[in-house]
Scaffold this motif. Structure first.
Motif, PDB file in Angstrom:
ATOM      1  N   LEU A   3      14.574  -8.542  -3.643  1.00  0.00           N
ATOM      2  CA  LEU A   3      13.232  -7.981  -3.746  1.00  0.00           C
ATOM      3  C   LEU A   3      12.698  -7.977  -5.169  1.00  0.00           C
ATOM      4  CD1 LEU A   3      13.760  -4.886  -1.434  1.00  0.00           C
ATOM      5  CD2 LEU A   3      12.429  -6.922  -0.889  1.00  0.00           C
ATOM      6  N   ALA A   4      11.455  -8.419  -5.309  1.00  0.00           N
ATOM      7  CA  ALA A   4      10.793  -8.368  -6.608  1.00  0.00           C
ATOM      8  C   ALA A   4      10.068  -7.037  -6.777  1.00  0.00           C
ATOM      9  CB  ALA A   4       9.804  -9.522  -6.740  1.00  0.00           C
ATOM     10  N   ASN A   5       9.558  -6.488  -5.661  1.00  0.00           N
ATOM     11  CA  ASN A   5       8.762  -5.272  -5.725  1.00  0.00           C
ATOM     12  C   ASN A   5       8.931  -4.487  -4.428  1.00  0.00           C
ATOM     13  OD1 ASN A   5       6.826  -3.301  -5.949  1.00  0.00           O
ATOM     14  ND2 ASN A   5       5.133  -4.692  -6.367  1.00  0.00           N
ATOM     15  N   LYS A   6       9.774  -3.455  -4.458  1.00  0.00           N
ATOM     16  CA  LYS A   6      10.056  -2.685  -3.242  1.00  0.00           C
ATOM     17  C   LYS A   6       8.811  -2.046  -2.632  1.00  0.00           C
ATOM     18  CE  LYS A   6      14.921  -1.611  -3.274  1.00  0.00           C
ATOM     19  NZ  LYS A   6      15.939  -0.600  -3.086  1.00  0.00           N
ATOM     20  N   SER A   7       7.774  -1.835  -3.426  1.00  0.00           N
ATOM     21  CA  SER A   7       6.567  -1.208  -2.884  1.00  0.00           C
ATOM     22  C   SER A   7       5.880  -2.108  -1.853  1.00  0.00           C
ATOM     23  CB  SER A   7       5.593  -0.840  -4.002  1.00  0.00           C
ATOM     24  OG  SER A   7       5.052  -2.006  -4.592  1.00  0.00           O
ATOM     25  N   GLU A   8       6.190  -3.413  -1.850  1.00  0.00           N
ATOM     26  CA  GLU A   8       5.629  -4.310  -0.837  1.00  0.00           C
ATOM     27  C   GLU A   8       6.083  -3.933   0.568  1.00  0.00           C
ATOM     28  OE1 GLU A   8       4.908  -8.419  -3.376  1.00  0.00           O
ATOM     29  OE2 GLU A   8       6.705  -8.269  -2.134  1.00  0.00           O
TER      30      GLU A   8
ATOM     31  N   GLU B 102       7.074 -11.280  11.369  1.00  0.00           N
ATOM     32  CA  GLU B 102       8.351 -11.392  10.681  1.00  0.00           C
ATOM     33  C   GLU B 102       8.966 -10.002  10.592  1.00  0.00           C
ATOM     34  OE1 GLU B 102       5.884 -14.767   9.536  1.00  0.00           O
ATOM     35  OE2 GLU B 102       5.552 -12.685   8.980  1.00  0.00           O
ATOM     36  N   TRP B 103      10.300  -9.952  10.496  1.00  0.00           N
ATOM     37  CA  TRP B 103      10.971  -8.668  10.294  1.00  0.00           C
ATOM     38  C   TRP B 103      11.753  -8.711   8.981  1.00  0.00           C
ATOM     39  CZ3 TRP B 103      16.227  -8.976   9.804  1.00  0.00           C
ATOM     40  CH2 TRP B 103      16.893 -10.026  10.443  1.00  0.00           C
ATOM     41  N   VAL B 104      11.993  -7.498   8.464  1.00  0.00           N
ATOM     42  CA  VAL B 104      12.708  -7.313   7.202  1.00  0.00           C
ATOM     43  C   VAL B 104      13.715  -6.185   7.389  1.00  0.00           C
ATOM     44  CG1 VAL B 104      12.482  -6.632   4.779  1.00  0.00           C
ATOM     45  CG2 VAL B 104      10.671  -7.940   5.853  1.00  0.00           C
ATOM     46  N   LEU B 105      14.934  -6.421   6.966  1.00  0.00           N
ATOM     47  CA  LEU B 105      15.956  -5.372   6.953  1.00  0.00           C
ATOM     48  C   LEU B 105      16.496  -5.301   5.533  1.00  0.00           C
ATOM     49  CD1 LEU B 105      17.685  -3.291   8.438  1.00  0.00           C
ATOM     50  CD2 LEU B 105      19.304  -5.130   8.942  1.00  0.00           C
ATOM     51  N   VAL B 106      16.281  -4.160   4.879  1.00  0.00           N
ATOM     52  CA  VAL B 106      16.648  -4.001   3.474  1.00  0.00           C
ATOM     53  C   VAL B 106      18.029  -3.373   3.332  1.00  0.00           C
ATOM     54  CG1 VAL B 106      16.006  -2.932   1.275  1.00  0.00           C
ATOM     55  CG2 VAL B 106      14.232  -3.803   2.809  1.00  0.00           C
ATOM     56  N   ASP B 107      18.826  -3.954   2.440  1.00  0.00           N
ATOM     57  CA  ASP B 107      20.129  -3.411   2.074  1.00  0.00           C
ATOM     58  C   ASP B 107      20.182  -3.452   0.552  1.00  0.00           C
ATOM     59  OD1 ASP B 107      22.734  -2.567   1.885  1.00  0.00           O
ATOM     60  OD2 ASP B 107      23.614  -4.439   2.607  1.00  0.00           O
ATOM     61  N   GLY B 108      19.990  -2.284  -0.075  1.00  0.00           N
ATOM     62  CA  GLY B 108      19.937  -2.231  -1.537  1.00  0.00           C
ATOM     63  C   GLY B 108      18.682  -2.911  -2.032  1.00  0.00           C
ATOM     64  N   ASP B 109      18.851  -3.953  -2.867  1.00  0.00           N
ATOM     65  CA  ASP B 109      17.680  -4.673  -3.377  1.00  0.00           C
ATOM     66  C   ASP B 109      17.524  -6.042  -2.721  1.00  0.00           C
ATOM     67  OD1 ASP B 109      19.765  -6.047  -4.547  1.00  0.00           O
ATOM     68  OD2 ASP B 109      18.966  -5.967  -6.581  1.00  0.00           O
ATOM     69  N   THR B 110      18.205  -6.235  -1.574  1.00  0.00           N
ATOM     70  CA  THR B 110      18.133  -7.497  -0.848  1.00  0.00           C
ATOM     71  C   THR B 110      17.571  -7.262   0.545  1.00  0.00           C
ATOM     72  OG1 THR B 110      20.046  -8.320  -2.060  1.00  0.00           O
ATOM     73  CG2 THR B 110      19.460  -9.505  -0.055  1.00  0.00           C
ATOM     74  N   ALA B 111      16.674  -8.147   0.971  1.00  0.00           N
ATOM     75  CA  ALA B 111      16.063  -8.036   2.293  1.00  0.00           C
ATOM     76  C   ALA B 111      16.405  -9.269   3.120  1.00  0.00           C
ATOM     77  CB  ALA B 111      14.551  -7.922   2.158  1.00  0.00           C
ATOM     78  N   THR B 112      16.884  -9.038   4.325  1.00  0.00           N
ATOM     79  CA  THR B 112      17.104 -10.115   5.278  1.00  0.00           C
ATOM     80  C   THR B 112      15.809 -10.284   6.064  1.00  0.00           C
ATOM     81  OG1 THR B 112      19.433  -9.516   5.448  1.00  0.00           O
ATOM     82  CG2 THR B 112      18.543 -10.915   7.199  1.00  0.00           C
ATOM     83  N   VAL B 113      15.383 -11.539   6.265  1.00  0.00           N
ATOM     84  CA  VAL B 113      14.100 -11.832   6.912  1.00  0.00           C
ATOM     85  C   VAL B 113      14.309 -12.763   8.103  1.00  0.00           C
ATOM     86  CG1 VAL B 113      11.805 -12.850   6.588  1.00  0.00           C
ATOM     87  CG2 VAL B 113      12.889 -11.592   4.708  1.00  0.00           C
ATOM     88  N   GLY B 114      13.583 -12.466   9.181  1.00  0.00           N
ATOM     89  CA  GLY B 114      13.596 -13.329  10.362  1.00  0.00           C
ATOM     90  C   GLY B 114      12.282 -13.172  11.097  1.00  0.00           C
ATOM     91  N   ILE B 115      12.218 -13.741  12.307  1.00  0.00           N
ATOM     92  CA  ILE B 115      11.018 -13.560  13.119  1.00  0.00           C
ATOM     93  C   ILE B 115      11.348 -12.629  14.284  1.00  0.00           C
ATOM     94  CG2 ILE B 115       9.965 -15.748  12.463  1.00  0.00           C
ATOM     95  CD1 ILE B 115      10.772 -16.864  15.221  1.00  0.00           C
ATOM     96  N   SER B 116      10.329 -11.947  14.764  1.00  0.00           N
ATOM     97  CA  SER B 116      10.526 -10.949  15.807  1.00  0.00           C
ATOM     98  C   SER B 116      10.810 -11.592  17.162  1.00  0.00           C
ATOM     99  CB  SER B 116       9.275 -10.071  15.925  1.00  0.00           C
ATOM    100  OG  SER B 116       8.222 -10.813  16.513  1.00  0.00           O
ATOM    101  N   PRO B 117      11.402 -10.822  18.085  1.00  0.00           N
ATOM    102  CA  PRO B 117      11.575 -11.339  19.445  1.00  0.00           C
ATOM    103  C   PRO B 117      10.245 -11.788  20.059  1.00  0.00           C
ATOM    104  CG  PRO B 117      12.938  -9.398  19.137  1.00  0.00           C
ATOM    105  CD  PRO B 117      12.060  -9.529  17.907  1.00  0.00           C
ATOM    106  N   TYR B 118       9.168 -11.071  19.769  1.00  0.00           N
ATOM    107  CA  TYR B 118       7.853 -11.469  20.275  1.00  0.00           C
ATOM    108  C   TYR B 118       7.485 -12.862  19.764  1.00  0.00           C
ATOM    109  CZ  TYR B 118       2.781 -11.666  20.856  1.00  0.00           C
ATOM    110  OH  TYR B 118       1.513 -12.070  21.181  1.00  0.00           O
ATOM    111  N   ALA B 119       7.707 -13.113  18.472  1.00  0.00           N
ATOM    112  CA  ALA B 119       7.362 -14.408  17.887  1.00  0.00           C
ATOM    113  C   ALA B 119       8.171 -15.532  18.513  1.00  0.00           C
ATOM    114  CB  ALA B 119       7.577 -14.382  16.375  1.00  0.00           C
ATOM    115  N   GLN B 120       9.461 -15.317  18.698  1.00  0.00           N
ATOM    116  CA  GLN B 120      10.273 -16.399  19.266  1.00  0.00           C
ATOM    117  C   GLN B 120       9.899 -16.650  20.719  1.00  0.00           C
ATOM    118  OE1 GLN B 120      12.864 -16.487  21.673  1.00  0.00           O
ATOM    119  NE2 GLN B 120      12.900 -14.304  22.076  1.00  0.00           N
TER     120      GLN B 120
END
Length: 124
Positions: A102-107, A11-29
């Motif tokens: 995000l609940a915990n940015k340290s993740e 999975e991939w994560v792109l963070v903008d402020g306190d919100t993260a967009t999530v998807g699957i990687s090109p490898y996964a698809q």
């Protein structure tokens, strides 16, 4: 250098402020093949890191998409309901699944940058 971070579950994560967009990687698809159905989480759902976020069905199999970070689902990509193949066409762009407050940015610290992920995939 891309700001996208990756999990070992592809999975991939792109963070903008306190919100993260999530998807699957090109490898996964690529491993899934042609995506024919995507089951998205409900807005407002609390997600734990490592737990199921969504389900992707392809011509090969049905697979869970695991949350690389925990938090609350604040938006889902409803366009995937009518056009699930978008995941194959643009996994790192229009093929995103959900946005999570995000609940915990340290993740994020446990996720790989692009170079580390490419090395990880090459080792598989």
């Amino acid at each position: 250098m891309s700001a996208i971070r990756y999990s070992k579950e592809h999975e991939w994560v792109l963070v903008d402020g306190d919100t993260a967009t999530v998807g699957i990687s090109p490898y996964a698809q690529e491993q899934l093949g042609d995506v024919v159905f995507v089951e998205l989480p409900e807005i407002g759902k609390k997600i734990e890191k490592g737990k199921e976020l969504a389900v992707v069905e392809s011509v090969k199999a049905a697979s869970e998409v695991y949350a690389p970070i925990g938090g609350e689902v604040v938006e889902v990509n409803n366009a995937l309901t009518d056009a699930p193949a978008t995941v194959n066409e643009d996994a790192l762009g229009k093929g995103w699944f959900a946005k999570i407050k995000l609940a915990n940015k340290s993740e994020l610290d446990g996720l790989m940058d692009e170079a580390a992920y490419k090395a990880y995939v090459a080792s598989l």
